[in-house]
Scaffold this active site. Structure first.
Site, mmCIF file in Angstrom:
data_model
loop_
_atom_site.group_PDB
_atom_site.id
_atom_site.type_symbol
_atom_site.label_atom_id
_atom_site.label_comp_id
_atom_site.label_asym_id
_atom_site.label_seq_id
_atom_site.Cartn_x
_atom_site.Cartn_y
_atom_site.Cartn_z
ATOM 1 N N ASP A 31 0.843 -1.187 0.000
ATOM 2 C CA ASP A 31 0.000 0.000 0.000
ATOM 3 C C ASP A 31 0.881 1.241 0.000
ATOM 4 O O ASP A 31 1.807 1.350 0.813
ATOM 5 C CB ASP A 31 -0.896 -0.016 1.243
ATOM 6 C CG ASP A 31 -1.917 1.093 1.244
ATOM 7 O OD1 ASP A 31 -2.928 0.952 0.533
ATOM 8 O OD2 ASP A 31 -1.710 2.085 1.953
ATOM 9 N N ASN A 39 -3.128 12.474 -3.432
ATOM 10 C CA ASN A 39 -4.198 12.630 -4.412
ATOM 11 C C ASN A 39 -4.999 13.906 -4.149
ATOM 12 O O ASN A 39 -5.323 14.643 -5.075
ATOM 13 C CB ASN A 39 -5.112 11.405 -4.351
ATOM 14 C CG ASN A 39 -5.477 10.870 -5.700
ATOM 15 O OD1 ASN A 39 -4.908 11.233 -6.709
ATOM 16 N ND2 ASN A 39 -6.442 9.991 -5.713
ATOM 17 N N ASP A 48 -2.664 9.274 -10.475
ATOM 18 C CA ASP A 48 -2.637 8.200 -11.476
ATOM 19 C C ASP A 48 -1.228 7.987 -12.019
ATOM 20 O O ASP A 48 -0.799 6.850 -12.245
ATOM 21 C CB ASP A 48 -3.595 8.501 -12.623
ATOM 22 C CG ASP A 48 -5.055 8.359 -12.219
ATOM 23 O OD1 ASP A 48 -5.340 7.786 -11.142
ATOM 24 O OD2 ASP A 48 -5.918 8.827 -12.989
ATOM 25 N N GLU A 74 -4.846 2.240 -3.981
ATOM 26 C CA GLU A 74 -3.379 2.340 -4.016
ATOM 27 C C GLU A 74 -2.724 1.074 -3.491
ATOM 28 O O GLU A 74 -1.574 1.086 -3.099
ATOM 29 C CB GLU A 74 -2.913 3.565 -3.226
ATOM 30 C CG GLU A 74 -3.086 3.479 -1.737
ATOM 31 C CD GLU A 74 -4.482 3.867 -1.224
ATOM 32 O OE1 GLU A 74 -4.622 3.938 -0.001
ATOM 33 O OE2 GLU A 74 -5.410 4.067 -2.017
#
Length: 162
Positions: A31, A39, A48, A74
């Protein structure tokens, strides 16, 4: 991912127990740390791009016999075929070192890091192995992030606690 991982695990219909078709295999759940913050701060396009770069580095950092998959959000999963936990952890530590030296992103003046949980396939189901890897990932997050934790399992022969 499940189909590929299950190719490395065979179901023995005689005993009803799944066993690893190879000497040993491991699963890792990975992770990206503080990804939501990245983000939110820089936008989904940057997020992204970080995910694509991270996925490419994961795929490039494992053997051709291993399987890498995006697990959701993620999170990523790696099925290490014919690998001991120590070998899987070594691979992940090398990846962490490379990502620290050449970051996939920067957040709060620090390289974006990852946490990981690793579990060996111990003759139980793929789902149980994933749960053990997920528990180890949670422990890595809980104890400070940017670390790799191994799953701890009770021996089948250990007495039950009262």
């Amino acid at each position: 991912f499940f189909f590929q991982a299950e190719d490395g695990i065979r179901d023995t219909s005689v005993t009803g127990v799944q066993t690893c078709a190879l000497p040993i295999c491991c699963l890792a759940l990975i992770d990206l740390d503080h990804f939501k913050k990245l983000n939110d701060r820089y936008g989904h396009d940057v997020g992204d791009m970080v995910l694509r770069d991270f996925a490419a580095r994961l795929a490039a950092g494992v053997r051709r016999t291993d399987y890498v998959a995006r697990w959701g959000g993620e999170e990523f999963a790696i099925f290490f075929q014919d690998a001991l936990e120590t070998q899987a952890v070594d691979v992940l530590e090398r990846l962490a070192d490379r990502i620290f030296a050449d970051p996939v992103g920067i957040l709060d003046d620090s390289p974006v890091s990852f946490s990981a949980g690793v579990s060996r396939f111990a003759g139980d189901s793929l789902e149980q192995t994933l749960k053990a890897a997920d528990d180890a990932l949670y422990e890595a997050k809980r104890t400070g992030r940017a670390r790799i934790c191994r799953a701890t399992r009770k021996s089948k022969d250990a007495p039950a606690s009262s």
